[in-house]
Write a protein that holds these residues in place. Structure first.
Motif, short mmCIF file in Angstrom:
data_model
loop_
_atom_site.label_atom_id
_atom_site.label_comp_id
_atom_site.label_asym_id
_atom_site.label_seq_id
_atom_site.Cartn_x
_atom_site.Cartn_y
_atom_site.Cartn_z
N GLU A 59 -0.70 11.02 -2.00
CA GLU A 59 -0.21 12.24 -1.35
C GLU A 59 0.20 13.29 -2.38
O GLU A 59 -0.13 14.48 -2.23
CB GLU A 59 0.96 11.89 -0.44
CG GLU A 59 1.51 13.07 0.33
CD GLU A 59 2.64 12.68 1.26
OE1 GLU A 59 3.11 13.54 2.02
OE2 GLU A 59 3.06 11.51 1.21
N LEU A 60 0.91 12.88 -3.42
CA LEU A 60 1.31 13.82 -4.46
C LEU A 60 0.09 14.40 -5.17
O LEU A 60 0.02 15.61 -5.45
CB LEU A 60 2.22 13.12 -5.47
CG LEU A 60 3.60 12.67 -4.94
CD1 LEU A 60 4.36 11.91 -6.02
CD2 LEU A 60 4.42 13.87 -4.48
N GLU A 61 -0.88 13.55 -5.47
CA GLU A 61 -2.08 14.03 -6.16
C GLU A 61 -2.89 14.98 -5.29
O GLU A 61 -3.38 16.01 -5.76
CB GLU A 61 -2.93 12.83 -6.57
CG GLU A 61 -4.18 13.18 -7.37
CD GLU A 61 -3.87 13.69 -8.75
OE1 GLU A 61 -4.79 14.20 -9.40
OE2 GLU A 61 -2.68 13.61 -9.18
N PHE A 106 0.81 -1.22 0.00
CA PHE A 106 0.00 0.00 0.00
C PHE A 106 0.84 1.27 0.00
O PHE A 106 0.30 2.36 -0.23
CB PHE A 106 -0.92 0.02 1.22
CG PHE A 106 -2.01 -1.02 1.19
CD1 PHE A 106 -3.22 -0.74 0.58
CD2 PHE A 106 -1.82 -2.25 1.75
CE1 PHE A 106 -4.22 -1.68 0.54
CE2 PHE A 106 -2.82 -3.21 1.73
CZ PHE A 106 -4.02 -2.92 1.11
N ALA A 107 2.14 1.16 0.29
CA ALA A 107 2.99 2.36 0.40
C ALA A 107 3.07 3.15 -0.91
O ALA A 107 2.93 4.39 -0.89
CB ALA A 107 4.39 1.96 0.87
N PRO A 108 3.29 2.52 -2.08
CA PRO A 108 3.29 3.33 -3.32
C PRO A 108 1.97 4.03 -3.58
O PRO A 108 1.96 5.16 -4.08
CB PRO A 108 3.61 2.29 -4.41
CG PRO A 108 4.28 1.18 -3.71
CD PRO A 108 3.65 1.11 -2.36
N LEU A 109 0.87 3.38 -3.23
CA LEU A 109 -0.44 4.03 -3.43
C LEU A 109 -0.58 5.24 -2.52
O LEU A 109 -1.13 6.27 -2.93
CB LEU A 109 -1.56 3.02 -3.15
CG LEU A 109 -1.61 1.80 -4.06
CD1 LEU A 109 -2.73 0.87 -3.63
CD2 LEU A 109 -1.80 2.21 -5.51
N GLN A 155 -11.06 3.83 -1.16
CA GLN A 155 -10.72 2.41 -1.29
C GLN A 155 -9.56 2.04 -0.37
O GLN A 155 -9.58 0.96 0.25
CB GLN A 155 -10.35 2.11 -2.75
CG GLN A 155 -11.55 2.09 -3.69
CD GLN A 155 -11.13 1.85 -5.13
OE1 GLN A 155 -10.02 2.21 -5.54
NE2 GLN A 155 -12.02 1.28 -5.92
N LEU A 156 -8.57 2.91 -0.27
CA LEU A 156 -7.46 2.64 0.65
C LEU A 156 -7.94 2.60 2.10
O LEU A 156 -7.50 1.75 2.88
CB LEU A 156 -6.38 3.71 0.49
CG LEU A 156 -5.60 3.69 -0.83
CD1 LEU A 156 -4.65 4.88 -0.90
CD2 LEU A 156 -4.81 2.40 -0.96
N HIS A 157 -8.83 3.50 2.44
CA HIS A 157 -9.34 3.51 3.81
C HIS A 157 -10.15 2.24 4.09
O HIS A 157 -10.07 1.66 5.19
CB HIS A 157 -10.21 4.75 4.01
CG HIS A 157 -10.55 5.01 5.46
ND1 HIS A 157 -11.58 4.36 6.11
CD2 HIS A 157 -9.99 5.85 6.37
CE1 HIS A 157 -11.64 4.77 7.35
NE2 HIS A 157 -10.69 5.67 7.55
N ARG A 158 -10.91 1.78 3.11
CA ARG A 158 -11.71 0.56 3.29
C ARG A 158 -10.80 -0.66 3.42
O ARG A 158 -11.12 -1.60 4.16
CB ARG A 158 -12.65 0.40 2.11
CG ARG A 158 -13.52 -0.85 2.16
CD ARG A 158 -14.58 -0.79 1.08
NE ARG A 158 -13.99 -0.58 -0.23
CZ ARG A 158 -13.55 -1.56 -1.01
NH1 ARG A 158 -13.63 -2.82 -0.61
NH2 ARG A 158 -13.04 -1.30 -2.20
N LEU A 159 -9.68 -0.70 2.71
CA LEU A 159 -8.77 -1.84 2.78
C LEU A 159 -7.90 -1.82 4.03
O LEU A 159 -7.59 -2.87 4.60
CB LEU A 159 -7.87 -1.87 1.53
CG LEU A 159 -8.56 -2.24 0.21
CD1 LEU A 159 -7.61 -2.02 -0.95
CD2 LEU A 159 -9.04 -3.68 0.23
N MET A 216 -0.53 4.91 7.98
CA MET A 216 -1.22 4.98 6.69
C MET A 216 -2.67 5.41 6.86
O MET A 216 -3.19 6.22 6.08
CB MET A 216 -1.17 3.61 6.00
CG MET A 216 0.21 3.21 5.50
SD MET A 216 0.17 1.61 4.66
CE MET A 216 1.90 1.40 4.29
N LEU A 217 -3.33 4.89 7.89
CA LEU A 217 -4.72 5.29 8.14
C LEU A 217 -4.81 6.78 8.46
O LEU A 217 -5.73 7.48 7.99
CB LEU A 217 -5.31 4.46 9.27
CG LEU A 217 -5.77 3.05 8.91
CD1 LEU A 217 -6.18 2.28 10.16
CD2 LEU A 217 -6.93 3.10 7.93
#
Length: 502
Positions: free
Chosen positions: A304-306, A296-299, A338-342, A404-405
């Motif tokens: 963050e950049l976006e 999940f780190a690259p996502l 989606q990241l938060h849900r995962l 991450m969360l």
């Protein structure tokens, strides 16, 4: 005729005698070959009646051995042997093809062909090319791949003196790992019997349970830890993918139903660190969870950049440059959700795992205080050390997940603020456009206020009726009318300038 009949009888008897001698010779050769294989794993597709009785008597364990096997061992030896015996069609055909006739050889060939066709049909649809669905790994043996459970257990180990099979290696290896991709229902039943899996565990794997959890059973831990589809060009990119881990005291089973890179990454990591660390089932479990989390780190970095780009540009870009800003905000916010849900349930799973290992540490501390034998005390201290290291590793993963969360929550708040700023910017631009329109309408109204009276005067004096000044032949009346119109225009422009209408 009698001589001919006698010669035929003699030839027939000699042929039968030679055939019987050949069968005896082949039987002796077969027995010698079977003796080279360990007795408990010797397959016998077509043994004699006496051999069947001897094997049955040898392979049937006593009641005490069965109870001890069920309680202490990860692998149920009897179930493993029954599976090996029932699935050995075609593996030892070369040992018996000289002692069977053509009809039985053809029937056995048909059975082997059908089993091979069935294995080819069971390749999962999620994979674009045929793959090896079963992968065995241990530090000593390395990686062994097979397309089915039958082929994996029958894989010969060439570096052993008697070329024993992998099924025997499982019974003696201290730390093994089998990665399974898209198992069939029959294979799941066989795995459940061999590795003593609880029916609830088998049901969760077959139904592809999506809830992430950690369950403790009598002889293993069952962990459901979801990953995501890593294929950027896939329509299901970032969709959740179920990944199941079963941790025994001396091995690990992993199950997946879609292509995932985690197993290959962990095997490569073990290969690089096997000289430095002691590979245990707990460490393999940590490495798998850590690799899933690191995926999940690259996502997170891309999000963050976006988010920073959107937050900086939302109030800077002009109206023509903000045509795709709303689309970017929506797409980035979808990724963040989606990241938060995962990532959300993973913290609870790690908390349950850490709690389990802490309880085990307390049990070991209680055993140490009871002053056991010196040999047992050393093993208890070693296990306590391993448990402590696993707790540190899992705590590190938990910190990463919580970080991450927090980042994902911050991204969501930032995108929400950017969305509101974007809508506010759009509202301001719409208000400015409305104000400009109102100014133009006011000016047009003012010009109409000037032109309408002039048009009215011109219309009155242009009617085909009697009007003042019509009797005079000079231009006095004309100039007086023109002068009045000009005076009216000057007065209206003066009033308009005072009221900012011109």
């Amino acid at each position: 005729m009698e001589k001919t009949h006698a010669s035929l009888s003699a030839g027939k008897s000699s042929l039968e005698k030679s055939n019987s001698e050949c069968v005896l010779v082949m039987a002796d050769m077969e027995e010698q070959q079977l003796q080279q294989i360990p007795r408990k794993m010797a397959p016998s597709p077509m043994p004699s009646a006496n051999q069947q009785e001897q094997d049955a008597h040898f392979l049937q364990p006593s009641l005490s051995d069965t109870l001890q096997d069920n309680i202490n061992d990860t692998i149920q030896r009897r179930a493993l042997h029954e599976y090996m015996q029932s699935s050995s069609i075609g593996q030892d055909l070369s040992l018996h093809n000289s002692t069977v006739n053509e009809a039985s050889s053809f029937e056995m060939y048909q059975d082997i062909k059908q089993s091979i066709d069935h294995r080819q049909q069971r390749i999962p649809k999620a994979y674009s090319t045929p793959i090896d669905c079963y992968t065995f790994y241990s530090v000593d043996r390395g990686t062994l791949r097979a397309s089915s459970l039958h082929d994996l257990l029958h894989t010969p180990l060439l570096d052993t003196p008697c070329k024993k099979r992998l099924s025997e290696e499982l019974l003696s290896t201290g730390c093994w790992w089998i990665d399974i991709a898209n198992p069939t229902d029959s294979e799941m039943r066989s795995l459940s019997q061999i590795f003593r899996l609880h029916p609830l565990t088998t049901e969760d794997i077959q139904a592809q349970e999506t809830r992430e959890k950690c369950e403790i059973f009598q002889n293993y831990m069952f962990i459901s830890f979801r990953s995501f589809d890593h294929d950027y060009h896939s329509p299901s990119y970032l969709e959740s993918v179920n990944f199941y881990i079963i941790v025994f005291k001396d091995g690990v089973l992993t199950f997946r139903f879609q292509p995932l890179p985690h197993s290959d990454n962990v095997r490569q990591r073990i290969h690089q660190l096997k000289e430095v660390i002691k590979v245990t089932p707990e460490w393999i479990n940590y490495a798998l969870i850590d690799n899933v989390t690191d995926g999940f780190a690259p996502l997170i970095q891309h999000a963050e950049l976006e988010v920073d780009s959107i937050d900086d540009l939302v109030l800077v870009l002009t109206n023509s440059e903000q045509s795709d800003m709303l689309r970017r905000i929506g797409s980035c916010r979808k990724t963040v959700m989606q990241l938060h849900r995962l990532l959300g349930p993973k913290a609870d799973v790690l908390r349950s795992l850490i709690k389990r290992y802490e309880d085990r540490m307390q049990e070991l501390a209680h055993v140490t205080r009871s002053k056991p034998d010196p040999s047992l005390l050393s093993s208890v201290k070693e296990e306590a050390r391993v448990q402590h290291e696993v707790i540190l590793y899992l705590g590190d993963i938990q910190d990463h997940i919580l970080t991450m969360l927090q980042n994902v929550t911050h991204f969501d708040l930032t995108l929400g603020r950017a969305h509101r700023n974007y809508l506010g910017q759009i509202s301001i631009e719409l208000s400015q456009a409305g104000n400009l329109t109102n100014e133009v309408i006011n000016r047009l109204t003012f010009l109409a206020t000037i032109a309408v009276p002039l048009n009215l005067v011109a219309s009155i004096f242009g009617m085909n009726v009697q009007v003042p000044g019509q009797q005079h032949q000079d231009l006095v009346w004309f100039f007086w009318i023109i002068g009045g119109m000009l005076l009216f225009v000057v007065m209206m422009i003066t009033v308009g300038r005072r009221n900012n209408l011109v």
